[in-house]
Design a protein around this motif. Sequence first.
Motif, PDB file in Angstrom:
ATOM      1  N   LYS A 215      62.794 -19.014 -44.101  1.00  0.00           N
ATOM      2  CA  LYS A 215      62.521 -19.151 -45.524  1.00  0.00           C
ATOM      3  C   LYS A 215      64.142 -19.199 -46.005  1.00  0.00           C
ATOM      4  N   GLU A 216      64.336 -20.185 -47.103  1.00  0.00           N
ATOM      5  CA  GLU A 216      65.476 -20.450 -47.668  1.00  0.00           C
ATOM      6  C   GLU A 216      65.447 -20.290 -49.227  1.00  0.00           C
ATOM      7  N   VAL A 217      66.178 -19.169 -49.821  1.00  0.00           N
ATOM      8  CA  VAL A 217      66.301 -18.979 -51.131  1.00  0.00           C
ATOM      9  C   VAL A 217      67.471 -19.781 -51.827  1.00  0.00           C
ATOM     10  N   LEU A 218      66.899 -20.819 -52.747  1.00  0.00           N
ATOM     11  CA  LEU A 218      68.086 -21.723 -53.028  1.00  0.00           C
ATOM     12  C   LEU A 218      68.998 -21.132 -54.345  1.00  0.00           C
ATOM     13  N   SER A 219      70.145 -21.564 -54.255  1.00  0.00           N
ATOM     14  CA  SER A 219      71.140 -20.799 -55.196  1.00  0.00           C
ATOM     15  C   SER A 219      71.044 -21.677 -56.415  1.00  0.00           C
ATOM     16  N   LYS A 220      71.546 -21.418 -57.714  1.00  0.00           N
ATOM     17  CA  LYS A 220      71.148 -22.051 -58.845  1.00  0.00           C
ATOM     18  C   LYS A 220      71.869 -23.387 -58.584  1.00  0.00           C
ATOM     19  N   GLU A 221      72.851 -23.386 -57.973  1.00  0.00           N
ATOM     20  CA  GLU A 221      74.120 -24.757 -57.641  1.00  0.00           C
ATOM     21  C   GLU A 221      73.102 -25.497 -56.863  1.00  0.00           C
ATOM     22  N   GLN A 222      72.425 -25.227 -55.690  1.00  0.00           N
ATOM     23  CA  GLN A 222      71.720 -25.805 -54.892  1.00  0.00           C
ATOM     24  C   GLN A 222      70.324 -26.503 -55.400  1.00  0.00           C
ATOM     25  N   GLN A 223      69.941 -25.635 -56.565  1.00  0.00           N
ATOM     26  CA  GLN A 223      68.643 -26.368 -57.370  1.00  0.00           C
ATOM     27  C   GLN A 223      69.074 -27.371 -58.166  1.00  0.00           C
ATOM     28  N   ILE A 224      70.319 -27.160 -58.864  1.00  0.00           N
ATOM     29  CA  ILE A 224      71.074 -28.281 -59.669  1.00  0.00           C
ATOM     30  C   ILE A 224      70.994 -29.593 -58.894  1.00  0.00           C
ATOM     31  N   ILE A 225      71.721 -29.394 -57.604  1.00  0.00           N
ATOM     32  CA  ILE A 225      71.931 -30.670 -56.868  1.00  0.00           C
ATOM     33  C   ILE A 225      70.565 -31.537 -56.295  1.00  0.00           C
ATOM     34  N   GLU A 226      69.653 -30.493 -55.996  1.00  0.00           N
ATOM     35  CA  GLU A 226      68.284 -30.920 -55.523  1.00  0.00           C
ATOM     36  C   GLU A 226      67.674 -31.825 -56.764  1.00  0.00           C
ATOM     37  N   ALA A 227      67.751 -31.198 -58.142  1.00  0.00           N
ATOM     38  CA  ALA A 227      67.183 -31.917 -59.049  1.00  0.00           C
ATOM     39  C   ALA A 227      67.615 -33.021 -59.348  1.00  0.00           C
ATOM     40  N   ILE A 228      69.020 -33.153 -59.300  1.00  0.00           N
ATOM     41  CA  ILE A 228      69.746 -34.471 -59.562  1.00  0.00           C
ATOM     42  C   ILE A 228      69.170 -35.589 -58.441  1.00  0.00           C
ATOM     43  N   LEU A 229      69.388 -35.096 -57.200  1.00  0.00           N
ATOM     44  CA  LEU A 229      69.081 -36.238 -56.135  1.00  0.00           C
ATOM     45  C   LEU A 229      67.592 -36.369 -56.303  1.00  0.00           C
ATOM     46  N   LEU A 230      66.667 -35.643 -56.194  1.00  0.00           N
ATOM     47  CA  LEU A 230      65.087 -35.923 -56.359  1.00  0.00           C
ATOM     48  C   LEU A 230      65.102 -36.813 -57.563  1.00  0.00           C
ATOM     49  N   GLY A 231      65.589 -36.261 -58.802  1.00  0.00           N
ATOM     50  CA  GLY A 231      65.397 -36.941 -60.200  1.00  0.00           C
ATOM     51  C   GLY A 231      65.728 -38.401 -59.988  1.00  0.00           C
ATOM     52  N   LEU A 232      67.144 -38.642 -59.426  1.00  0.00           N
ATOM     53  CA  LEU A 232      67.470 -40.034 -59.388  1.00  0.00           C
ATOM     54  C   LEU A 232      66.463 -41.135 -58.403  1.00  0.00           C
ATOM     55  N   ARG A 233      65.715 -40.506 -57.611  1.00  0.00           N
ATOM     56  CA  ARG A 233      64.840 -41.198 -56.822  1.00  0.00           C
ATOM     57  C   ARG A 233      63.959 -41.991 -57.649  1.00  0.00           C
ATOM     58  N   LYS A 234      63.361 -41.368 -58.820  1.00  0.00           N
ATOM     59  CA  LYS A 234      62.581 -42.045 -59.576  1.00  0.00           C
ATOM     60  C   LYS A 234      63.066 -42.978 -60.463  1.00  0.00           C
ATOM     61  N   LYS A 235      62.062 -44.077 -60.885  1.00  0.00           N
ATOM     62  CA  LYS A 235      62.641 -45.060 -61.882  1.00  0.00           C
ATOM     63  C   LYS A 235      63.098 -44.487 -63.177  1.00  0.00           C
ATOM     64  N   GLU A 236      62.293 -43.477 -63.716  1.00  0.00           N
ATOM     65  CA  GLU A 236      63.009 -42.900 -65.205  1.00  0.00           C
ATOM     66  C   GLU A 236      63.877 -41.924 -64.685  1.00  0.00           C
ATOM     67  N   GLY A 237      64.261 -41.402 -63.790  1.00  0.00           N
ATOM     68  CA  GLY A 237      65.330 -40.711 -63.498  1.00  0.00           C
ATOM     69  C   GLY A 237      65.061 -39.291 -64.117  1.00  0.00           C
ATOM     70  N   ILE A 238      66.408 -38.538 -64.445  1.00  0.00           N
ATOM     71  CA  ILE A 238      66.269 -37.339 -64.860  1.00  0.00           C
ATOM     72  C   ILE A 238      66.047 -37.093 -66.337  1.00  0.00           C
ATOM     73  N   THR A 239      65.026 -36.278 -66.827  1.00  0.00           N
ATOM     74  CA  THR A 239      64.758 -35.784 -68.036  1.00  0.00           C
ATOM     75  C   THR A 239      65.669 -35.011 -68.478  1.00  0.00           C
ATOM     76  N   ILE A 240      66.676 -35.364 -69.365  1.00  0.00           N
ATOM     77  CA  ILE A 240      67.820 -34.409 -69.545  1.00  0.00           C
ATOM     78  C   ILE A 240      67.421 -33.091 -70.365  1.00  0.00           C
ATOM     79  N   SER A 241      66.433 -33.115 -71.149  1.00  0.00           N
ATOM     80  CA  SER A 241      65.949 -32.112 -71.794  1.00  0.00           C
ATOM     81  C   SER A 241      65.527 -31.143 -71.078  1.00  0.00           C
ATOM     82  N   ASN A 242      64.569 -31.508 -70.119  1.00  0.00           N
ATOM     83  CA  ASN A 242      64.064 -30.556 -69.363  1.00  0.00           C
ATOM     84  C   ASN A 242      65.000 -29.844 -68.467  1.00  0.00           C
ATOM     85  N   PHE A 243      66.124 -30.688 -67.793  1.00  0.00           N
ATOM     86  CA  PHE A 243      67.167 -30.234 -66.837  1.00  0.00           C
ATOM     87  C   PHE A 243      68.031 -29.072 -67.819  1.00  0.00           C
TER      88      PHE A 243
END
Length: 385
Positions: free
Chosen positions: A303-331
Amino acid sequence: MTIAIEPNPAGLYIHIPFCISKCPYCDFYSITDHSLKKKFVKALLLEMSLYKSVPLIYDTIYIGGGTPSALKSKDIGQIIETVFNLYKITPDPEITIEVNPKTVTPGSLKEFKQTGINRINIGVQSFSDEYLRFLGRIHSAMEAKEAIAWAKNAGFENLGIDLIYGIPGQTEKSWLFDLKTAIQIEPDHISCYTLTYEPKTPIYNHMKSGAFSPMPDFLAGSLFELTSDFLENCGYIHYEISNFSKGTSKKSRHNLKYWSDAPYIGFGPSAHSFDGTSRSWNVRSVADYIKTIESGLFPVEEKEVLSKEQQIIEAILLGLRKKEGITISNFNIKFGLIFEEVFKETISDLKEKKLIALDNNQCRLTKKGTLLLDSICAMFTLNEF
């Protein structure tokens, strides 16, 4: 494993680890020895019962592998029935099964449909026998077309296919042949993946030995652009880097969870689970998986507990895979920061190079930027905090 209740429904993934033959490029866990099938199904049902108290509601069930169609329909039916008995499922779940064209018949597909499965994904990979042989697939182009026709006749109204490009020797003309053939068949969803060479796979070893040369990156990039332009012109939505759907309702609801930080639980050997802040994964060996569950233990390897920094980078990587990208307000709400301030320099640089666009509360890649996803994500460095 503790999973917090989320406002959006979660997903269930079920990994069936059996294949008729192991494809040389595949890095997913699977085995060709089917002697443990019966014990595996029993263990799988027991593992599901271990998580029945998790307070989540699910709206997607995805049966992947491996080759799920290597199991009999009665086993698949028992698995789905157990899911509904143990978990809270929404009234309109998306229930997907992956199949190999060589492992299905008109009868088996009808039986799969009768279990409640309403979405099917067929691993075509190519409509060229030459490329299918290179990829080590056990089916022919004709058998792939037959399986698609059988699935439609069985009543599947949400049908997807997988295709692979970037195969050595492939040209724009030969790849366009695959795309045109796919369009004629009219699938509801098309996934187009670049051939990758994962370490320790047979195809990686063959490449390293000099048996063939991989396709140059610039040519693979041109095939990506060709794919996007062609399928969008044919009416498909390019909603994620590798995925195209015939309308919004035909997007893969389950896979969207992976790209949107939604929680999911994975069952079976090597399956991953995610609760929003931590990730765990099961043991890979089927024998060890069965033995662990028979001992009354969770088959979690780590099991791996993600740090806040890791969560942020993953949110960027995964979000940018989508056509609509990252929803800034949710982020901003999720991480308690202001996206456009934290990454001000990076955003400015990328906008100047026309690699990203910010509009309507979204940060998304441009068509040009999509080709450079990994490089762009690496620019969102943590030293900006």
